[in-house]
Enzyme design. Structure first.
Site, PDB file in Angstrom:
ATOM      1  N   THR A   1      22.365  41.980  -3.863  1.00 38.34           N
ATOM      2  CA  THR A   1      22.977  42.354  -2.591  1.00 38.34           C
ATOM      3  C   THR A   1      23.687  41.146  -1.992  1.00 38.34           C
ATOM      4  OG1 THR A   1      20.864  41.965  -1.481  1.00 38.34           O
ATOM      5  CG2 THR A   1      21.338  44.241  -2.145  1.00 38.34           C
TER       6      THR A   1
ATOM      7  N   VAL B   1      23.363  39.403   1.781  1.00 37.28           N
ATOM      8  CA  VAL B   1      22.671  38.400   2.581  1.00 37.28           C
ATOM      9  C   VAL B   1      21.473  37.846   1.806  1.00 37.28           C
ATOM     10  CG1 VAL B   1      21.389  37.983   4.736  1.00 37.28           C
ATOM     11  CG2 VAL B   1      23.428  39.432   4.762  1.00 37.28           C
ATOM     12  N   CYS B   2      20.824  38.687   1.037  1.00 36.70           N
ATOM     13  CA  CYS B   2      19.600  38.292   0.315  1.00 36.70           C
ATOM     14  C   CYS B   2      19.778  37.038  -0.539  1.00 36.70           C
ATOM     15  CB  CYS B   2      19.085  39.450  -0.531  1.00 36.70           C
ATOM     16  SG  CYS B   2      18.670  40.927   0.425  1.00 36.70           S
ATOM     17  N   PRO B   3      20.825  36.936  -1.364  1.00 38.97           N
ATOM     18  CA  PRO B   3      20.920  35.718  -2.182  1.00 38.97           C
ATOM     19  C   PRO B   3      21.132  34.461  -1.353  1.00 38.97           C
ATOM     20  CG  PRO B   3      22.865  37.099  -2.506  1.00 38.97           C
ATOM     21  CD  PRO B   3      21.878  37.889  -1.698  1.00 38.97           C
TER      22      PRO B   3
ATOM     23  N   LEU C   1      17.523  33.603  -0.196  1.00 35.47           N
ATOM     24  CA  LEU C   1      16.686  33.149  -1.306  1.00 35.47           C
ATOM     25  C   LEU C   1      17.145  31.795  -1.831  1.00 35.47           C
ATOM     26  CD1 LEU C   1      16.280  36.577  -3.135  1.00 35.47           C
ATOM     27  CD2 LEU C   1      14.564  35.400  -1.775  1.00 35.47           C
TER      28      LEU C   1
END
Length: 188
Positions: free
Chosen positions: A44, A46-48, A51
């Site tokens: 997806t 924003v997730c990377p 993380l």
């Protein structure tokens, strides 16, 4: 209901870490500080960024005795594929827990009703398995690992210094804490 000051619930899952699939349970969390870092889904947007930001702080967290467990409702197989496909995710050295059953996501009360996806929830767990901090943000609001580091250090300070508390914007280098008592009432 707030999960602060509650014990984490039992879970068992498989994670991707260090190029391998490993089994993880709540027992692997006990005895150390832990961050559970929930996010909606692999591959997806924003997730990377979140993380990757956490990966940039992982060595410092390890020096503080903190383990990181990222969690989404994807499987450990999908975590490996994402790790292999993305330079940002490829630098992750912490645990990427698969939670296809939603057990862990539901235990931490961050499952989106009817969607099978986790909210952006962050939980700091102490060595006794007690949740000391929780934060949940909306879909489009990414988190900041540097701010989380400050909160980890504050929680560790408070645990190691009974009777002291960390005021707003407390920073470890400044070290100024408060000792709650009748002498402070109305003087802050």
């Amino acid at each position: 209901m707030s999960l602060v000051n509650t014990k984490i619930q039992d879970f068992a899952t498989t994670a991707f870490k260090g190029g391998e699939f490993v089994d993880v349970t709540q027992d692997d969390v006990l005895g150390k500080w832990a961050i559970f870092f929930f996010y909606p889904a692999d591959f997806t947007f924003v997730c990377p960024t979140e993380l990757g930001d956490m990966a940039d702080h992982y060595d410092e967290l390890q020096k503080l005795g903190v383990e990181v467990f990222s969690v989404s409702t994807d499987t450990h197989f999908v975590h490996k594929a994402w790790h292999d496909a993305s330079d940002t995710i490829g630098k992750i050295q912490y645990y990427m827990l698969g939670d296809a059953s939603g057990t862990i996501t539901n235990n931490f009360q961050v499952m989106r009703e009817g969607q099978g996806l986790a909210d952006r929830g962050t939980f700091l767990v102490d060595p006794d398995g007690i949740i000391q901090f929780t934060e949940t943000t909306a879909e489009g609001i990414g988190r900041n690992a540097a701010e989380l580091m400050r909160k980890v250090k504050a929680a560790q300070y408070v645990r190691n210094h009974p009777g002291e508390v960390c005021p707003a914007k407390w920073e470890e280098a400044e070290g100024e804490t408060l000792k709650p008592g009748i002498d402070l009432v109305g003087k802050i």
